[in-house]
Design a protein around this motif. Sequence first.
Motif, PDB file in Angstrom:
ATOM      1  N   ASP A  23      15.819  27.249  14.819  1.00  7.02           N
ATOM      2  CA  ASP A  23      16.773  26.535  15.674  1.00  7.02           C
ATOM      3  C   ASP A  23      17.695  25.607  14.872  1.00  7.02           C
ATOM      4  OD1 ASP A  23      14.835  24.720  14.922  1.00  7.02           O
ATOM      5  OD2 ASP A  23      14.628  23.817  16.913  1.00  7.02           O
ATOM      6  N   TYR A  24      17.712  25.768  13.544  1.00  6.29           N
ATOM      7  CA  TYR A  24      18.532  24.905  12.690  1.00  6.29           C
ATOM      8  C   TYR A  24      20.016  25.130  12.982  1.00  6.29           C
ATOM      9  CZ  TYR A  24      20.318  22.485   8.604  1.00  6.29           C
ATOM     10  OH  TYR A  24      20.975  21.617   7.788  1.00  6.29           O
ATOM     11  N   THR A  25      20.749  24.043  13.084  1.00  4.59           N
ATOM     12  CA  THR A  25      22.193  24.102  13.285  1.00  4.59           C
ATOM     13  C   THR A  25      22.868  23.598  12.016  1.00  4.59           C
ATOM     14  OG1 THR A  25      21.825  23.537  15.606  1.00  4.59           O
ATOM     15  CG2 THR A  25      24.082  23.378  14.791  1.00  4.59           C
ATOM     16  N   TYR A  26      23.827  24.359  11.505  1.00  6.13           N
ATOM     17  CA  TYR A  26      24.551  23.929  10.314  1.00  6.13           C
ATOM     18  C   TYR A  26      25.233  22.592  10.570  1.00  6.13           C
ATOM     19  CZ  TYR A  26      24.220  28.646   8.270  1.00  6.13           C
ATOM     20  OH  TYR A  26      23.776  29.817   7.743  1.00  6.13           O
ATOM     21  N   PRO A  27      25.352  21.776   9.529  1.00  7.93           N
ATOM     22  CA  PRO A  27      26.118  20.536   9.683  1.00  7.93           C
ATOM     23  C   PRO A  27      27.605  20.870   9.779  1.00  7.93           C
ATOM     24  CG  PRO A  27      25.432  20.834   7.386  1.00  7.93           C
ATOM     25  CD  PRO A  27      24.787  21.934   8.193  1.00  7.93           C
ATOM     26  N   THR A  28      28.401  19.900  10.211  1.00  7.09           N
ATOM     27  CA  THR A  28      29.851  20.092  10.174  1.00  7.09           C
ATOM     28  C   THR A  28      30.249  20.170   8.703  1.00  7.09           C
ATOM     29  OG1 THR A  28      30.352  17.738  10.059  1.00  7.09           O
ATOM     30  CG2 THR A  28      30.158  18.724  12.279  1.00  7.09           C
ATOM     31  N   PHE A  29      31.471  20.604   8.424  1.00  7.59           N
ATOM     32  CA  PHE A  29      31.891  20.721   7.035  1.00  7.59           C
ATOM     33  C   PHE A  29      31.894  19.350   6.351  1.00  7.59           C
ATOM     34  CE2 PHE A  29      34.593  21.570   3.386  1.00  7.59           C
ATOM     35  CZ  PHE A  29      34.010  22.742   2.923  1.00  7.59           C
ATOM     36  N   ALA A  30      32.312  18.318   7.055  1.00 11.40           N
ATOM     37  CA  ALA A  30      32.319  16.957   6.495  1.00 11.40           C
ATOM     38  C   ALA A  30      30.895  16.501   6.191  1.00 11.40           C
ATOM     39  CB  ALA A  30      33.002  15.990   7.450  1.00 11.40           C
ATOM     40  N   GLN A  31      29.960  16.755   7.109  1.00 11.50           N
ATOM     41  CA  GLN A  31      28.558  16.397   6.871  1.00 11.50           C
ATOM     42  C   GLN A  31      27.992  17.191   5.695  1.00 11.50           C
ATOM     43  OE1 GLN A  31      27.199  17.454  10.790  1.00 11.50           O
ATOM     44  NE2 GLN A  31      27.019  15.313  11.452  1.00 11.50           N
ATOM     45  N   PHE A  32      28.358  18.464   5.625  1.00 10.96           N
ATOM     46  CA  PHE A  32      27.920  19.329   4.522  1.00 10.96           C
ATOM     47  C   PHE A  32      28.382  18.755   3.181  1.00 10.96           C
ATOM     48  CE2 PHE A  32      29.663  22.834   1.810  1.00 10.96           C
ATOM     49  CZ  PHE A  32      28.466  23.236   1.245  1.00 10.96           C
ATOM     50  N   GLU A  33      29.654  18.384   3.082  1.00  5.77           N
ATOM     51  CA  GLU A  33      30.167  17.820   1.831  1.00  5.77           C
ATOM     52  C   GLU A  33      29.461  16.514   1.480  1.00  5.77           C
ATOM     53  OE1 GLU A  33      34.574  19.335   0.897  1.00  5.77           O
ATOM     54  OE2 GLU A  33      34.483  17.913   2.582  1.00  5.77           O
ATOM     55  N   ASP A  34      29.131  15.717   2.489  1.00  2.00           N
ATOM     56  CA  ASP A  34      28.431  14.445   2.251  1.00  2.00           C
ATOM     57  C   ASP A  34      26.997  14.640   1.768  1.00  2.00           C
ATOM     58  OD1 ASP A  34      30.653  12.962   2.934  1.00  2.00           O
ATOM     59  OD2 ASP A  34      29.964  12.538   4.986  1.00  2.00           O
ATOM     60  N   GLU A  35      26.357  15.755   2.149  1.00  2.00           N
ATOM     61  CA  GLU A  35      24.957  15.958   1.768  1.00  2.00           C
ATOM     62  C   GLU A  35      24.792  16.674   0.430  1.00  2.00           C
ATOM     63  OE1 GLU A  35      23.131  20.020   3.689  1.00  2.00           O
ATOM     64  OE2 GLU A  35      23.399  18.341   5.063  1.00  2.00           O
ATOM     65  N   ILE A  36      25.878  17.135  -0.157  1.00  2.00           N
ATOM     66  CA  ILE A  36      25.781  17.822  -1.455  1.00  2.00           C
ATOM     67  C   ILE A  36      25.253  16.831  -2.484  1.00  2.00           C
ATOM     68  CG2 ILE A  36      27.059  18.980  -3.306  1.00  2.00           C
ATOM     69  CD1 ILE A  36      29.022  19.986  -1.166  1.00  2.00           C
ATOM     70  N   PRO A  37      24.151  17.172  -3.168  1.00  2.00           N
ATOM     71  CA  PRO A  37      23.588  16.258  -4.166  1.00  2.00           C
ATOM     72  C   PRO A  37      24.593  15.954  -5.290  1.00  2.00           C
ATOM     73  CG  PRO A  37      22.019  17.992  -3.624  1.00  2.00           C
ATOM     74  CD  PRO A  37      23.333  18.372  -2.993  1.00  2.00           C
ATOM     75  N   THR A  38      24.569  14.737  -5.775  1.00  2.00           N
ATOM     76  CA  THR A  38      25.511  14.277  -6.792  1.00  2.00           C
ATOM     77  C   THR A  38      25.583  15.197  -8.011  1.00  2.00           C
ATOM     78  OG1 THR A  38      25.228  12.009  -6.037  1.00  2.00           O
ATOM     79  CG2 THR A  38      26.153  12.306  -8.240  1.00  2.00           C
ATOM     80  N   PRO A  39      24.466  15.681  -8.558  1.00  2.00           N
ATOM     81  CA  PRO A  39      24.585  16.561  -9.732  1.00  2.00           C
ATOM     82  C   PRO A  39      25.444  17.810  -9.478  1.00  2.00           C
ATOM     83  CG  PRO A  39      22.330  15.809  -9.515  1.00  2.00           C
ATOM     84  CD  PRO A  39      23.061  15.369  -8.268  1.00  2.00           C
ATOM     85  N   PHE A  40      25.451  18.316  -8.249  1.00  2.00           N
ATOM     86  CA  PHE A  40      26.270  19.482  -7.929  1.00  2.00           C
ATOM     87  C   PHE A  40      27.758  19.109  -7.914  1.00  2.00           C
ATOM     88  CE2 PHE A  40      22.111  20.638  -6.560  1.00  2.00           C
ATOM     89  CZ  PHE A  40      22.016  21.995  -6.798  1.00  2.00           C
ATOM     90  N   LEU A  41      28.070  17.911  -7.417  1.00  2.00           N
ATOM     91  CA  LEU A  41      29.453  17.437  -7.426  1.00  2.00           C
ATOM     92  C   LEU A  41      29.928  17.209  -8.861  1.00  2.00           C
ATOM     93  CD1 LEU A  41      29.219  14.902  -4.454  1.00  2.00           C
ATOM     94  CD2 LEU A  41      30.230  17.200  -4.420  1.00  2.00           C
ATOM     95  N   VAL A  42      29.057  16.610  -9.674  1.00  2.00           N
ATOM     96  CA  VAL A  42      29.392  16.365 -11.081  1.00  2.00           C
ATOM     97  C   VAL A  42      29.619  17.701 -11.793  1.00  2.00           C
ATOM     98  CG1 VAL A  42      28.479  15.491 -13.272  1.00  2.00           C
ATOM     99  CG2 VAL A  42      28.213  14.146 -11.189  1.00  2.00           C
TER     100      VAL A  42
END
Length: 190
Positions: A23-42
């Motif tokens: 029953d998992y619902t994907y986050p919104t795109f903004a929420q998705f970008e906010d949850e990306i772990p810092t090492p992946f952004l770096v």
Amino acid sequence: MSDQEYFTVHHQLTVNVEPLADDYTYPTFAQFEDEIPTPFLVASEFSSLDQLNDAARAELKSNDFKHVIALLDTQNAKLNLLLTFMLSQQDNHDYRHQTVAFGASQFSYLCNQAITEGKKVRVKLFLDHPASAIYCYGSVFSCSKTDEDSQYTVTIKYDLLRDQDQDLLIKAALYQQQKLLRQRSLNREK
């Protein structure tokens, strides 16, 4: 993300595939970008800086600055080593698999158990070249039994993926394709 098709290459990459609740619902795109772990952004930023580094190298090479190029290469190697260490901390052994093929729209890996088509998953893909990692969501597109060892080939289509990460996947697939073509060329010359 658009539903475009991209070519896939047969290559092993480390991937973490975490099955999510039915029953998992994907986050919104903004929420998705906010949850990306810092090492992946770096890692993503490092990859875009590598493009600038390549352009600077080409310019310096034309002016014969061998020592400056060597210094840039050394500094880049140090940063990539540090980045690889940071990303290794994000690799979860419980969800680790090796891809058999990947591209910018999907990837496939071998698994010991069948997974229902449509099952949502959280994915961490660790790229060799460019040295980077991608955090995204996807769903099982297909799951079929292989001929060997009672394993299943699972194909995941990306559902939630940043454009810059899709670009990284395109570059990684092109790099592997070029490597394969160079090897074929060398084999023909022998």
